[in-house]
Enzyme design. Structure first.
Site, PDB file in Angstrom:
ATOM      1  CG  ASP A   1      -0.443   2.191  -5.673  1.00  0.00           C
ATOM      2  OD1 ASP A   1      -1.577   1.818  -6.003  1.00  0.00           O
ATOM      3  OD2 ASP A   1       0.196   1.689  -4.725  1.00  0.00           O
TER       4      ASP A   1
ATOM      5  NE  ARG B   1       5.243  -3.434  -4.966  1.00  0.00           N
ATOM      6  CZ  ARG B   1       3.950  -3.449  -4.643  1.00  0.00           C
ATOM      7  NH1 ARG B   1       3.560  -3.243  -3.394  1.00  0.00           N
ATOM      8  NH2 ARG B   1       3.031  -3.640  -5.578  1.00  0.00           N
TER       9      ARG B   1
ATOM     10  N   GLY C   1       0.863  -1.184   0.000  1.00  0.00           N
ATOM     11  CA  GLY C   1       0.000   0.000   0.000  1.00  0.00           C
ATOM     12  C   GLY C   1       0.893   1.226   0.000  1.00  0.00           C
ATOM     13  CB  ALA C   2       0.996   4.285  -2.047  1.00  0.00           C
TER      14      ALA C   2
ATOM     15  CG  ASN D   1      -5.455   2.103  -7.122  1.00  0.00           C
ATOM     16  OD1 ASN D   1      -4.762   2.328  -6.142  1.00  0.00           O
ATOM     17  ND2 ASN D   1      -6.580   1.384  -7.065  1.00  0.00           N
TER      18      ASN D   1
ATOM     19  CD  GLN E   1      -3.086  -6.927  -3.743  1.00  0.00           C
ATOM     20  OE1 GLN E   1      -3.746  -7.674  -4.487  1.00  0.00           O
ATOM     21  NE2 GLN E   1      -1.954  -6.390  -4.132  1.00  0.00           N
TER      22      GLN E   1
HETATM   23  C1  LIG Z   1      -3.612   3.397   0.078  1.00  0.00           C
HETATM   24  S1  LIG Z   1      -2.597   2.901  -1.235  1.00  0.00           S
HETATM   25  C2  LIG Z   1      -3.299   1.368  -1.590  1.00  0.00           C
HETATM   26  C3  LIG Z   1      -2.963   0.919  -2.969  1.00  0.00           C
HETATM   27  O1  LIG Z   1      -1.791   0.099  -2.966  1.00  0.00           O
HETATM   28  C4  LIG Z   1      -2.138  -1.149  -3.546  1.00  0.00           C
HETATM   29  O2  LIG Z   1      -1.099  -1.721  -4.277  1.00  0.00           O
HETATM   30  P1  LIG Z   1      -0.218  -2.929  -3.594  1.00  0.00           P
HETATM   31  O3  LIG Z   1      -1.176  -3.807  -2.858  1.00  0.00           O
HETATM   32  O4  LIG Z   1       0.421  -3.588  -4.805  1.00  0.00           O
HETATM   33  O5  LIG Z   1       0.777  -2.232  -2.709  1.00  0.00           O
HETATM   34  C5  LIG Z   1      -3.317  -0.831  -4.421  1.00  0.00           C
HETATM   35  O6  LIG Z   1      -2.948  -0.214  -5.631  1.00  0.00           O
HETATM   36  C6  LIG Z   1      -4.072   0.090  -3.514  1.00  0.00           C
HETATM   37  O7  LIG Z   1      -5.068   0.850  -4.095  1.00  0.00           O
END
Ligand SMILES: CSC[C@H]1O[C@H](OP(=O)(O)O)[C@H](O)[C@@H]1O
Length: 353
Positions: free
Chosen positions: A242, A94, A52-53, A252, A201
């Site tokens: 993101d 990443r 998550g960003a 995203n 997720q």
């Molecule tokens: C609040 S940012 C969440 C954002 O991050 C996720 O990506 P990942 O699970 O690959 O880190 C996803 O894009 C979410 O919307």
């Protein structure tokens, strides 16, 4: 365990570790990991043990601060040399979530402002800046919840994609923040959650979060979103981000842009929620956002006891996609709500940082 007692990432300077909940073990097992080296931290970010960003930015900031406490440097120059090595290494984990880079750069700027002090002070500067990043993120998420809730009505049907909740930030969430605030105020939302292949997720994390919070949640496969919208069960879409380009194009989780197209077709408002720290004014449009591509095995065999695709099949596995600004009804941050075209509002927000 209450949802909001789960800690996505914290620094334990006593044991010299970045402590995270291992999100790859959720929802079945709530396991905390103590990561003591930059290699362990890099791997945890790459494998989405912390993700998550905003959470990636907080974890990386704590991670650098923890690693640098152990450095036996004699002065600024060799301390800064080791700091730069760790910073650049974690930055390679990443590429898409801008918060990773802005958090590391904040630590860098904080050190450069303290070139004349001793090493122990430099270590304290890193601890304090990392804590400030976490605190600001937590405060931003609550404000995002308030601004987001102002656009919603009691009883609404909502849809979300991936996880932009408590587990994706330091506290509370971005896309899920208005849902949690609405739950506290009796809004009675019903929330449809895309499972979000290939890493699920939505199924593993968002469904887990909302169920724990007592929200009326329904899990759907990604390919069911159109049918759910067509039946009139969704009155707003809420997603995280993101990296948001200066014109509002938003990177995203992969699949988000498809949801935005569906929302446009069915006349459903599509809201992006995130802190202004996720807006990248150095990125003019979505074309300039680097999209992470991940291991094909996540598509062909991640969740199965046998392969679900022929050996040697070519796989395309982008972790994100970009939703064009014109498909976004509003972008909601801790500073307020921006509508298309976004550029001028973003400039205002980023100017008065
Ligand atoms: C609040 S940012 C969440 C954002 O991050 C996720 O990506 P990942 O699970 O690959 O880190 C996803 O894009 C979410 O919307």
């Amino acid at each position: 365990m209450d949802l909001f007692t789960i800690v996505t990432a914290r620094a334990d300077y006593e044991q010299g570790a970045l402590v995270i909940i291992d999100q790859t073990q959720l929802p079945g097992r709530e396991v905390y990991l103590a990561l003591k080296t930059s290699e362990e931290i890099w791997e945890a970010i790459y494998l989405l043990k912390v993700r998550g960003a905003p959470a990636i930015g907080v974890a990386a900031a704590y991670g650098v601060a923890v690693c640098m406490q152990k450095v036996a440097a004699t002065g600024f120059d060799d301390f800064y040399r080791e700091f730069s090595r760790v910073k650049d290494y974690l930055a390679s984990s990443r590429p898409t979530a801008v918060n990773l880079f802005t958090a590391l750069e904040r630590l860098n700027r904080a050190l450069l402002k303290h070139q004349g002090v001793g090493v122990e002070i430099l270590k304290q500067v890193l601890r304090e800046e990392a804590e400030a990043i976490r605190k600001e993120d937590a405060e931003a998420c609550r404000k995002i919840g308030e601004h987001g809730l102002s656009l919603l009505k009691p009883g609404m049907g909502l849809l979300t994609h991936c996880n932009a909740g408590h587990l994706a930030v330091s506290e509370y969430g971005t896309a899920l923040a208005p849902i949690y605030l609405g739950q506290e105020q009796g809004f009675g939302f019903s929330v449809f959650v895309d499972e979000t292949r290939p890493l699920l997720q939505g199924a593993r994390l968002t469904a887990f979060e909302l169920q724990k919070a007592g929200v009326n949640v329904t899990l759907i496969c990604d390919n069911m979103a159109s049918s759910v919208m067509k039946q009139g069960w969704v009155q707003a879409v809420l997603v995280g981000c993101d990296r948001v380009a200066a014109n509002g194009d938003t990177a995203n989780k992969i699949g988000t842009s498809g949801v935005a197209v569906l929302a446009k077709y069915y006349g459903i408002p599509f809201y992006v929620l995130g802190p202004t720290s996720t807006i990248d004014m150095d990125c003019p449009t979505g074309k300039e956002i680097k999209i992470e591509e991940r291991d094909p095995a996540e598509v062909t065999e991640k969740w199965y006891d046998r392969r679900m695709a022929p050996e040697g099949i070519h796989v395309y596995n982008p972790a994100f996609d970009v939703t064009p600004a014109e498909l976004i009804t509003a972008i909601i941050t801790e500073k307020g709500i921006a509508y298309f075209p976004f550029n001028d509002t973003f400039r205002e927000w980023k100017k008065n940082k």
